[in-house]
Design an enzyme around this catalytic site. Structure first.
Site, PDB file in Angstrom:
ATOM      1  CG  ASP A  14     -28.918 -19.618  75.923  1.00 28.60           C
ATOM      2  OD1 ASP A  14     -29.852 -20.267  75.540  1.00 28.60           O
ATOM      3  OD2 ASP A  14     -29.502 -18.755  77.017  1.00 28.60           O
ATOM      4  CG  ASP A 108     -32.316 -22.992  73.795  1.00 25.50           C
ATOM      5  OD1 ASP A 108     -32.534 -23.927  74.810  1.00 25.50           O
ATOM      6  OD2 ASP A 108     -32.607 -21.776  74.105  1.00 25.50           O
ATOM      7  CD  GLU A 109     -29.681 -22.903  78.303  1.00 21.93           C
ATOM      8  OE1 GLU A 109     -28.600 -23.056  79.357  1.00 21.93           O
ATOM      9  OE2 GLU A 109     -30.769 -22.874  78.606  1.00 21.93           O
TER      10      GLU A 109
HETATM   11 MG   LIG Z   1     -32.026 -19.800  74.963  1.00 22.56          MG
END
Ligand SMILES: [Mg+2]
Length: 367
Positions: A14, A108-109
């Protein structure tokens, strides 16, 4: 049967304050400052807040107006999805050096299954450290990671040493870890469920474990079974590669058929707000806006428009929807309206139809 499941090694990666960190990376004058990405327009919503802004209580999904009150010196920056997408691609390239089992949750993960990995490295912890180091080298950005034997625990773990940290919860530690954990930290337990659990005297994993599956299903429906299992370390959901969402939508069915465009516009504003909320939640933006109209006679009409850039805000969505609404007269009274957004920023550009290998073969044959 559970014993037959091989123990898997899952990493949840993350990025830290992703959009805000990209902006601070690209614009040195923003570094060390409280910034919010998005939310500058009159009724806009914050997409991401830098850690400096979070100290003031600024959070994503908060209205820009509230954020400004909490932090008067807050600097608002416009979202630049094309840039975030570019960085996201760089990060994914790093993931694929280790495994093809990569399941992105947003730009983003992602979950990675490294049980069997391309490096033959038996330590998921070491792999996570390496990946975070490579992300830093390649993009200049910090990532956090959670490492465990299932997706559920890996996801919770990535939050523990954030920012720029990682946490491993090995197979023996999973159950004791969950037993002491506040149920509000359980992935999937939102505000409403948390309050309900607290009311029922369920505060920790241990309390949750004390409840029967019947009790949990009675109070939480289908999710009851999920809670019953995860707290015992059982979560068999596989890492599903290439799970890409194609579109996102919201709609409203009217109790009475309506024919006034002005009245429709009011409803569409609410639907657009819902779409905005969902886009935010999945950290997505899209280029194509579609207006769905179902008439009284159940015939369906769709009108869409594709923009040159990604949008995610209610205002911009509504601008397009208005244009589509007034584009032609309604056939008759309307019973349902819906808005969907497609051409999302999570899609990798379409590959050419002919794979490279076959082009090579063709060339060889032709020459
Ligand atoms: Mg994040």
């Amino acid at each position: 049967m559970q014993d037959e499941m091989p123990i898997r090694k899952i990493i949840h990666v993350d990025m830290d304050a992703f959009y805000a960190s990209v902006e601070q990376l690209d614009n040195p004058e923003l570094r060390g400052k409280a910034i919010a990405v998005g939310g500058s327009s009159a009724r806009g919503v914050v997409s991401a807040a830098s850690y400096e802004a979070r100290k003031f209580g600024v959070r994503s999904a908060m209205s820009g107006a509230v954020a400004r009150k909490l932090c008067p010196q807050l600097i608002f920056v416009k979202t630049n999805f094309d840039r975030y997408k570019e960085v996201s691609k760089q990060i994914r390239t790093i993931f694929f050096e280790y495994t093809d089992l990569v399941e992105p949750l947003s730009l983003d993960e992602a979950y990675l299954d490294v049980t069997e990995n391309k490096k033959g490295n038996p330590s998921a912890t070491m792999i996570a450290t390496e990946i975070r180091k490579k992300i830093k080298e390649k993009t200049g950005l910090n990532a956090s990671a959670g490492i465990s034997m299932n997706k559920f625990v890996a996801k919770i773990a990535s939050d523990i040493n954030k920012p720029n940290g990682q946490k491993t919860i090995g197979p023996e530690d999973v159950v004791p870890f969950l037993e002491t954990l506040d149920v509000k930290k359980f992935y999937g337990v939102g505000k409403v469920t948390k309050e309900k659990m607290y009311r029922l005297g369920i505060f920790t994993g241990m309390d949750l474990k004390g409840k029967s599956i019947e009790f949990l299903e009675e109070n939480f429906g289908k999710s009851g079974g999920f809670y019953y299992n995860v707290v015992r370390g059982i979560h068999n959901s596989k890492v599903k590669p290439s799970r890409t969402q194609k579109s996102l939508a919201a709609e409203h069915t009217f109790s009475e058929n309506i024919s006034s465009e002005i009245f429709m516009l009011e409803r569409l504003e609410e639907i657009a707000a819902e779409v905005e909320k969902r886009l935010h939640k999945s950290k997505l933006a899209g280029k194509t806006v579609t207006l769905k109209i179902k008439y009284r006679d159940f015939t369906l009409q769709t009108r869409s428009k594709t923009l040159p850039l990604f949008i995610a805000s209610k205002e911009l969505i509504l601008d397009v929807v208005k244009e589509l609404l007034f584009q032609e007269k309604m056939k008759e009274s309307v019973r349902l309206l819906g808005i969907s957004i497609s051409n999302l920023n999570n899609e990798t550009p379409k590959k050419k139809q002919v794979p490279k290998e076959s082009i090579d073969v063709q060339l060889k044959l032709e020459f």
